[in-house]
Design a protein around this motif. Structure first.
Motif, PDB file in Angstrom:
ATOM      1  N   GLN A 153      34.812  46.851  31.886  1.00  0.00           N
ATOM      2  CA  GLN A 153      35.352  47.083  30.549  1.00  0.00           C
ATOM      3  C   GLN A 153      36.341  48.248  30.537  1.00  0.00           C
ATOM      4  OE1 GLN A 153      32.218  48.495  27.964  1.00  0.00           O
ATOM      5  NE2 GLN A 153      31.201  49.559  29.635  1.00  0.00           N
ATOM      6  N   TRP A 154      36.355  49.052  31.610  1.00  0.00           N
ATOM      7  CA  TRP A 154      37.245  50.217  31.644  1.00  0.00           C
ATOM      8  C   TRP A 154      38.592  49.892  32.275  1.00  0.00           C
ATOM      9  CZ3 TRP A 154      35.363  53.743  28.647  1.00  0.00           C
ATOM     10  CH2 TRP A 154      33.990  53.854  28.498  1.00  0.00           C
ATOM     11  N   GLY A 155      38.728  48.722  32.849  1.00  0.00           N
ATOM     12  CA  GLY A 155      39.945  48.414  33.585  1.00  0.00           C
ATOM     13  C   GLY A 155      41.027  47.808  32.725  1.00  0.00           C
ATOM     14  N   MET A 156      42.244  47.759  33.302  1.00  0.00           N
ATOM     15  CA  MET A 156      43.388  47.212  32.568  1.00  0.00           C
ATOM     16  C   MET A 156      43.377  45.691  32.578  1.00  0.00           C
ATOM     17  SD  MET A 156      45.719  45.969  35.013  1.00  0.00           S
ATOM     18  CE  MET A 156      45.719  46.006  36.803  1.00  0.00           C
ATOM     19  N   SER A 157      42.544  45.063  33.418  1.00  0.00           N
ATOM     20  CA  SER A 157      42.520  43.608  33.517  1.00  0.00           C
ATOM     21  C   SER A 157      41.177  43.032  33.079  1.00  0.00           C
ATOM     22  CB  SER A 157      42.793  43.187  34.972  1.00  0.00           C
ATOM     23  OG  SER A 157      44.036  43.650  35.407  1.00  0.00           O
ATOM     24  N   ALA A 186      41.800  45.079  45.104  1.00  0.00           N
ATOM     25  CA  ALA A 186      42.738  46.008  45.742  1.00  0.00           C
ATOM     26  C   ALA A 186      42.694  47.381  45.094  1.00  0.00           C
ATOM     27  CB  ALA A 186      44.160  45.452  45.667  1.00  0.00           C
ATOM     28  N   THR A 187      42.386  47.441  43.809  1.00  0.00           N
ATOM     29  CA  THR A 187      42.456  48.717  43.095  1.00  0.00           C
ATOM     30  C   THR A 187      41.261  48.886  42.174  1.00  0.00           C
ATOM     31  OG1 THR A 187      43.817  47.650  41.389  1.00  0.00           O
ATOM     32  CG2 THR A 187      44.973  48.870  43.102  1.00  0.00           C
ATOM     33  N   LEU A 188      40.642  50.077  42.234  1.00  0.00           N
ATOM     34  CA  LEU A 188      39.528  50.405  41.349  1.00  0.00           C
ATOM     35  C   LEU A 188      39.600  51.871  40.974  1.00  0.00           C
ATOM     36  CD1 LEU A 188      36.308  48.780  42.886  1.00  0.00           C
ATOM     37  CD2 LEU A 188      37.508  48.097  40.818  1.00  0.00           C
ATOM     38  N   ASN A 189      39.358  52.160  39.685  1.00  0.00           N
ATOM     39  CA  ASN A 189      39.161  53.556  39.312  1.00  0.00           C
ATOM     40  C   ASN A 189      37.657  53.838  39.309  1.00  0.00           C
ATOM     41  OD1 ASN A 189      37.985  53.076  36.656  1.00  0.00           O
ATOM     42  ND2 ASN A 189      40.033  52.536  35.945  1.00  0.00           N
ATOM     43  N   PRO A 190      37.248  55.105  39.224  1.00  0.00           N
ATOM     44  CA  PRO A 190      35.821  55.439  39.391  1.00  0.00           C
ATOM     45  C   PRO A 190      34.886  54.744  38.405  1.00  0.00           C
ATOM     46  CG  PRO A 190      37.170  57.401  39.616  1.00  0.00           C
ATOM     47  CD  PRO A 190      38.098  56.318  39.172  1.00  0.00           C
ATOM     48  N   GLU A 329      46.642  51.941  38.402  1.00  0.00           N
ATOM     49  CA  GLU A 329      46.081  50.746  39.039  1.00  0.00           C
ATOM     50  C   GLU A 329      46.970  49.537  38.808  1.00  0.00           C
ATOM     51  OE1 GLU A 329      42.465  52.408  36.862  1.00  0.00           O
ATOM     52  OE2 GLU A 329      44.513  53.083  37.125  1.00  0.00           O
ATOM     53  N   GLN A 330      47.380  49.340  37.557  1.00  0.00           N
ATOM     54  CA  GLN A 330      48.217  48.186  37.246  1.00  0.00           C
ATOM     55  C   GLN A 330      49.564  48.279  37.975  1.00  0.00           C
ATOM     56  OE1 GLN A 330      49.323  47.644  33.108  1.00  0.00           O
ATOM     57  NE2 GLN A 330      49.762  45.499  33.433  1.00  0.00           N
ATOM     58  N   TYR A 331      50.143  49.450  37.968  1.00  0.00           N
ATOM     59  CA  TYR A 331      51.426  49.647  38.648  1.00  0.00           C
ATOM     60  C   TYR A 331      51.312  49.290  40.127  1.00  0.00           C
ATOM     61  CZ  TYR A 331      55.396  52.206  40.671  1.00  0.00           C
ATOM     62  OH  TYR A 331      56.522  52.551  41.375  1.00  0.00           O
TER      63      TYR A 331
END
Length: 664
Positions: A153-157, A186-190, A329-331
């Motif tokens: 729920q915290w991600g851009m996707s 490929a990309t994850l924030n904490p 992350e999106q970039y």
């Protein structure tokens, strides 16, 4: 199983692939096969697909692959069929009657695919899909969740139905009895990382992250403009600069001025072989455009972020962001569409302060429901306490609000269902026939209340009767959700709970945008942008200096080390870069190159690139003492100079001559 077994199996299962698995890929395959639930984090273009292909083979049985995009599903299915493996595919572009027939044949054992590709939406809403897969759950050994960052729920996707995958696994296998799970991204924030590990029971030690998350083969360019006219003029000059190269242009508006279709039409008028791509297009058209772009008939593609995750077109040379993305992350995910073949590419980010404001107000803040919208949509759903069936995909406002209703406990998703049983005929199941004849409307909820049964019982009875041939259908069953309404009113405390949740997420997403702006505006060179984003994504600080790629895929710290690696590889000499060397328990050094000769001898090659700097000289003096005391006669050296190629070549020839002399 060991690494050599995996290599042998790879050749056996995929004989037409002319490359070798990397050590990192083999580590992931071995972990999911031997240990279980695994999260793999690796850069775009790093070979995620081959990891789950091989993990599926090593786990034996059937593998379910959950993938977010129709185009990605079709692409992966096509590649696997080319390799001779049977695949079943389910997505919105396939006729529903054909899907039901395929599911029935699968459940009866008439077809035995190695892979089943499916969208998260189908998993979460199609009861017949779940019913049929449950029939063969003992044969399903692996669940692959591709682009798993969509769970959080915290991600851009964020895709809400990714969060229903654990419930699907519980239904198929029972709680704590799942098949193995391999999650890939490929990309994850904490915060995303925590969500995913919790959702899929992944222990921290089973998070396998590639050491190098940077994509230094892509040169990053960031340009800020005072107004949109200036930005657009620069954009058209970029297209001229890169004429003849395969270009991907990211926008976040489908229509209107400077949207996807608007810029596409302008590009066509200027003579470019252009196409456009967004989520509102039918899947067949999107697939057609991808193939035209892949073949080079289109060389400029204007797209929303619907063109992204996992679409494998290897020779995209330029990615242009015409507007600022929402997060680092999106970039990085989107620039990662370029250079998947390992050759150099360019990425341009064009933005203005107006773009930042629009991104914040329209794309972030307006993506969340407001209080009046939460109330109005709930009134449409919750007429009374009890069951209600909902055509989820027909109403975007319900899709927007549902996660908050669920979290607040206003309603539950009871099961997967359909509008009613009016489309049934030739009913031979006596219990179902009784239910069918009990009402005139034959609506789902009316049938439940009239017969005092629960929703899941009715759904499963219909599915079982259709499957066994004890009932027939005039048309395929819909994919509707059955909600259990707990309250027809949104109390003040429930509303405050939802609004607090929304504000928390809105604040977090705005902070992600703020951080991206900070990274972009605090630095002025490609290398630093790569390093800052990679550090944010969790790459180890020590590895951030490894910014150059060698011909054999190593990541090293200097151009001189590239020359050395390339010469070693050309000479077919086995070596490791910066391999840990323990000289006493707990005491290690990292030689630049550990060189392994065919006769079993090992040398440690140090390239002294910064002599004369005080700290470097002190460290080298300590390191040299270690070699003298613990590894005498094993050290070879080169020095930074304009003749590094000749010096390295001479050293390699000496090593070769030693090896040949010994072998004779």
């Amino acid at each position: 199983m060991n690494m050599r077994d995996i290599d042998a199996d790879f050749k056996r299962y995929f004989p037409n692939l002319n490359f070798k698995l990397k050590c990192f890929q083999k580590n992931v395959i071995e972990n999911v096969t031997k240990v279980g639930n695994t999260l793999c984090i690796m850069p775009t273009g790093g070979g995620k697909s081959v990891i789950y292909w091989m993990a599926a083979m090593e786990c034996d049985g059937i593998t379910i692959v959950v993938s977010p995009l129709t185009a990605l599903i079709e692409e992966q299915a096509s590649k696997l069929r080319e390799q001779g493996h049977e695949v079943l595919v389910f997505h919105s572009g396939i006729n529903l009657k054909r899907q039901m027939e395929a599911l029935t044949n699968f459940a009866k054992g008439n077809i035995n695919p190695k892979f089943i590709f499916v969208s998260p939406e189908k998993i979460a809403t199609d009861g017949y899909f779940e019913f049929c897969l449950k029939k063969r759950s003992n044969n399903i050994h692996l669940m692959v969740i591709d682009e798993v960052h969509c769970v959080s729920q915290w991600g851009m996707s964020f895709r809400p139905f990714y969060k229903r995958i654990p419930e699907f696994l519980n239904c198929l296998f029972g709680v704590n009895s799942w098949c193995k799970v391999l999650a890939l991204t490929a990309t994850l924030n904490p915060l995303e990382l925590g969500d995913i590990c919790t959702a899929f029971n992944i222990e921290r030690q089973n998070i396998i992250k590639d050491k190098i998350l940077m994509r230094n083969e892509i040169q990053l360019h960031v340009n800020k403009f005072t107004n949109e006219d200036e930005k657009e003029e620069y954009f058209w000059n970029l297209l001229k600069r890169h004429a003849g190269e395969k270009i991907l242009v990211y926008l976040y508006r489908k229509k209107g001025e400077r949207g996807v279709e608007w810029l596409y039409e302008k590009a066509i008028s200027k003579g470019y072989n252009a196409g456009y791509f967004h989520g509102d297009m039918v899947s067949a058209k999107r697939m057609e455009l991808i193939e035209l772009y892949r073949s080079g008939e289109i060389d400029v593609m204007f797209a929303t972020n619907a063109f992204g995750m996992g679409i494998d077109i290897s020779d995209i040379r330029v990615v242009i962001h015409f507007m600022i993305p929402e997060s680092a992350e999106q970039y990085y995910q989107e620039v990662g569409r370029a250079a998947r073949d390992g050759y150099g590419a360019n990425a341009y980010l064009l933005y203005s302060n107006k773009n930042i404001d629009v991104k914040r107000t329209h794309f972030i803040n307006n993506s969340f429901p407001k209080e009046n919208e939460l109330r109005d949509v709930y009134k449409k759903i919750a007429k009374k306490v009890g069951y209600v069936v909902c055509p989820y995909f027909e109403d975007e406002t319900i899709q927007k609000c549902l996660p908050y209703y669920l979290k607040a406990g206003l309603l539950n998703i009871e099961c997967k269902g359909f509008s009613g049983i009016a489309e049934l005929y030739d009913i031979e199941n006596l219990r179902l026939k009784k239910y069918y004849e009990s009402t005139k409307s034959k609506g789902f909820v009316r049938t439940l209340t009239k017969n005092n049964i629960d929703a899941e019982e009715l759904s499963n009875l219909v599915y079982d009767s259709v499957f066994s041939g004890d009932a027939k259908l005039n048309k395929p069953l819909e994919r509707w959700l059955v909600f259990k309404i707990n309250s027809v009113e949104i109390t003040d405390d429930k509303m405050q709970l939802m609004l607090k949740d929304i504000e928390e997420k809105k604040k977090y997403k705005n902070e992600l945008l703020d951080y991206l702006i900070y990274i972009l505006e605090e630095n002025d060179n490609s290398q630093k942008w790569h390093q800052d984003i990679a550090a944010y994504l969790g790459m180890d600080k020590y590895e951030l200096g490894r910014i150059y790629t060698t011909v054999d895929g190593n990541h090293v710290r200097s151009k001189s080390e590239v020359i050395i690696c390339d010469l070693l590889a050309k000479s077919n000499i086995q070596y490791k870069y910066e391999e840990r060397l323990e000289y006493e328990p707990g005491q290690v050094i990292n030689p630049d190159f550990t060189v392994y000769l065919a006769d079993g001898r090992v040398f440690y090659w140090e390239h002294l690139g910064c002599l004369g700097q005080e700290e470097y000289d002190d460290n080298w003096a300590k390191k040299m003492k270690v070699y003298e005391e613990y590894f005498p006669g094993k050290l070879v050296k080169t020095y930074e100079s304009g003749t590094i190629s000749k010096d390295a070549e001479r050293l390699i020839k000496n090593i070769f001559s030693l090896r040949l002399y010994t072998e004779q």
